[in-house]
Scaffold this motif. Sequence first.
Motif, PDB file in Angstrom:
ATOM      1  N   SER A 107      19.650  19.958 -51.670  1.00  0.00           N
ATOM      2  CA  SER A 107      18.986  18.847 -52.441  1.00  0.00           C
ATOM      3  C   SER A 107      18.319  17.835 -51.789  1.00  0.00           C
ATOM      4  CB  SER A 107      19.848  18.255 -53.348  1.00  0.00           C
ATOM      5  OG  SER A 107      20.317  19.211 -54.640  1.00  0.00           O
ATOM      6  N   LYS A 108      18.971  17.598 -50.564  1.00  0.00           N
ATOM      7  CA  LYS A 108      18.297  16.240 -49.745  1.00  0.00           C
ATOM      8  C   LYS A 108      17.193  16.585 -49.000  1.00  0.00           C
ATOM      9  CE  LYS A 108      22.507  13.227 -50.078  1.00  0.00           C
ATOM     10  NZ  LYS A 108      23.321  14.466 -50.865  1.00  0.00           N
ATOM     11  N   LYS A 109      17.277  17.943 -48.472  1.00  0.00           N
ATOM     12  CA  LYS A 109      15.971  18.328 -47.449  1.00  0.00           C
ATOM     13  C   LYS A 109      15.473  19.897 -47.914  1.00  0.00           C
ATOM     14  CE  LYS A 109      19.327  19.509 -44.000  1.00  0.00           C
ATOM     15  NZ  LYS A 109      19.627  19.382 -42.475  1.00  0.00           N
ATOM     16  N   ASN A 110      14.385  19.721 -47.244  1.00  0.00           N
ATOM     17  CA  ASN A 110      14.003  21.264 -47.410  1.00  0.00           C
ATOM     18  C   ASN A 110      14.130  22.393 -46.291  1.00  0.00           C
ATOM     19  OD1 ASN A 110      12.541  20.429 -49.508  1.00  0.00           O
ATOM     20  ND2 ASN A 110      10.629  19.761 -48.363  1.00  0.00           N
ATOM     21  N   SER A 111      15.654  22.455 -45.738  1.00  0.00           N
ATOM     22  CA  SER A 111      15.984  23.202 -44.667  1.00  0.00           C
ATOM     23  C   SER A 111      16.826  24.413 -45.383  1.00  0.00           C
ATOM     24  CB  SER A 111      17.008  22.406 -43.736  1.00  0.00           C
ATOM     25  OG  SER A 111      18.173  22.035 -44.517  1.00  0.00           O
ATOM     26  N   PRO A 112      16.746  25.454 -44.599  1.00  0.00           N
ATOM     27  CA  PRO A 112      17.339  26.509 -45.255  1.00  0.00           C
ATOM     28  C   PRO A 112      18.933  26.475 -45.152  1.00  0.00           C
ATOM     29  CG  PRO A 112      16.121  27.246 -43.448  1.00  0.00           C
ATOM     30  CD  PRO A 112      15.758  25.908 -43.551  1.00  0.00           C
ATOM     31  N   ILE A 113      19.652  27.036 -46.063  1.00  0.00           N
ATOM     32  CA  ILE A 113      21.342  27.159 -45.742  1.00  0.00           C
ATOM     33  C   ILE A 113      21.625  28.436 -45.585  1.00  0.00           C
ATOM     34  CG2 ILE A 113      23.250  27.094 -47.204  1.00  0.00           C
ATOM     35  CD1 ILE A 113      22.607  24.374 -46.082  1.00  0.00           C
ATOM     36  N   PHE A 137      11.396  28.312 -53.056  1.00  0.00           N
ATOM     37  CA  PHE A 137      12.665  27.447 -53.375  1.00  0.00           C
ATOM     38  C   PHE A 137      12.674  26.554 -51.918  1.00  0.00           C
ATOM     39  CE2 PHE A 137      17.162  26.335 -54.433  1.00  0.00           C
ATOM     40  CZ  PHE A 137      17.672  26.620 -53.277  1.00  0.00           C
ATOM     41  N   LEU A 138      12.749  27.101 -50.681  1.00  0.00           N
ATOM     42  CA  LEU A 138      12.849  26.210 -49.603  1.00  0.00           C
ATOM     43  C   LEU A 138      11.773  25.364 -49.466  1.00  0.00           C
ATOM     44  CD1 LEU A 138      14.021  29.314 -46.970  1.00  0.00           C
ATOM     45  CD2 LEU A 138      15.607  27.622 -48.358  1.00  0.00           C
ATOM     46  N   PHE A 174      10.725  37.489 -52.484  1.00  0.00           N
ATOM     47  CA  PHE A 174      10.271  36.597 -51.196  1.00  0.00           C
ATOM     48  C   PHE A 174       9.622  35.423 -51.694  1.00  0.00           C
ATOM     49  CE2 PHE A 174      11.699  39.489 -47.865  1.00  0.00           C
ATOM     50  CZ  PHE A 174      11.865  40.633 -48.501  1.00  0.00           C
ATOM     51  N   VAL A 175       8.910  35.550 -52.742  1.00  0.00           N
ATOM     52  CA  VAL A 175       7.853  34.426 -53.347  1.00  0.00           C
ATOM     53  C   VAL A 175       8.576  33.326 -53.645  1.00  0.00           C
ATOM     54  CG1 VAL A 175       6.328  33.722 -55.090  1.00  0.00           C
ATOM     55  CG2 VAL A 175       6.064  35.978 -54.125  1.00  0.00           C
ATOM     56  N   SER A 176       9.759  33.803 -54.389  1.00  0.00           N
ATOM     57  CA  SER A 176      10.782  32.791 -54.969  1.00  0.00           C
ATOM     58  C   SER A 176      11.585  32.094 -53.622  1.00  0.00           C
ATOM     59  CB  SER A 176      11.927  33.447 -55.776  1.00  0.00           C
ATOM     60  OG  SER A 176      11.634  33.225 -57.078  1.00  0.00           O
TER      61      SER A 176
END
Length: 302
Positions: free
Chosen positions: A296-302, A188-189, A182-184
């Motif tokens: 890579s372009k934004k901090n949005s979840p996939i 990451f996000l 969960f930390v990772s």
Amino acid sequence: MQSQNFMLGGDPLSLDRIRSVLTRLEDTIIFSLIERAQFAHNPRIYQRGWFKELNDLGFEGSWLEWFLQETETFHAKARRYTSPDEYPFTADLPKPVLPPLSFPKILYPNKVNVNPSILSFYTCAIVPRITRRATLALAALKRSNGIIGDEEFEDDGNYGSAATIDVEVVQAISKRVHYGKFVSESKFLEDPSAFIPYIVKPNRKALEDLITKPEVERRLLVRLQKKAATYAQDIAVENDVMVNGIGKANGSDKIDVDGVVDLYESYIIPLTKEVEVEYLLHRLDGLSQEDIDKLSKKNSPI
Ligand SMILES: C=C(O[C@@H]1C=C(C(=O)O)C=C[C@H]1O)C(=O)O
């Protein structure tokens, strides 16, 4: 058995919220270690082949592995291991008797499970250290009663009590270490582009440097030492007033306070970071190049 972290709403990937769960697990681990320290080492419960009775049951593992199998078999039927923060030590567990709860999809699919490492360092390094006082007291008692034979000095026969507590300790350590996922995911996000180059071209050292927060670790170890020393004290109350805890300078006979700090510094924190890095190394598995580029372009979840 379901962790409230996912069921009460709020952001389950808030780093502060995740760290508060790790802090709470410190108490669970310390108190379980205090309980285990009341019994002698009892090394035979960690060695395979000692109990003919288990072999007669067709079980080849150690007494503790048998306790884990029996406990986790029952808990699996109660759907414990459908929760994303629960990782069994036992393979091939039965399916739950209840339908699984629908947890929010928080973690990226992964197979990271470091429980074998937890079982190894706990039985080989932690138990001998935290039970040293009880074992020495037992040895003195046996010598005074004329009992000799070194292997007997570490054995008080409390195999069931010791293993019951061992199961609680290793399950709490497992939850704590695997919370690294969960930390990772949270880190990451927060900044996917910082991690992606070292995932695409695997670089464990670079990933570990990115997830490591030395000040968080330093504060944790200071807090842990104070908690262990405080929890280990025998609290005395005179005239309804708590008087200074009775016990040794760093706690009391209840627990080796330095041993608790060493458990975290030498084992739990490094293994948590290993889980964080391993999780990250598989964070892009199965994603298309287009999805990776979007990440890579934004901090949005996939
Ligand atoms: C768990 C975290 O990641 C790392 C591991 C830590 C731990 O195991 O206690 C503490 C800080 C980081 O080095 C975090 O950032 O909180």
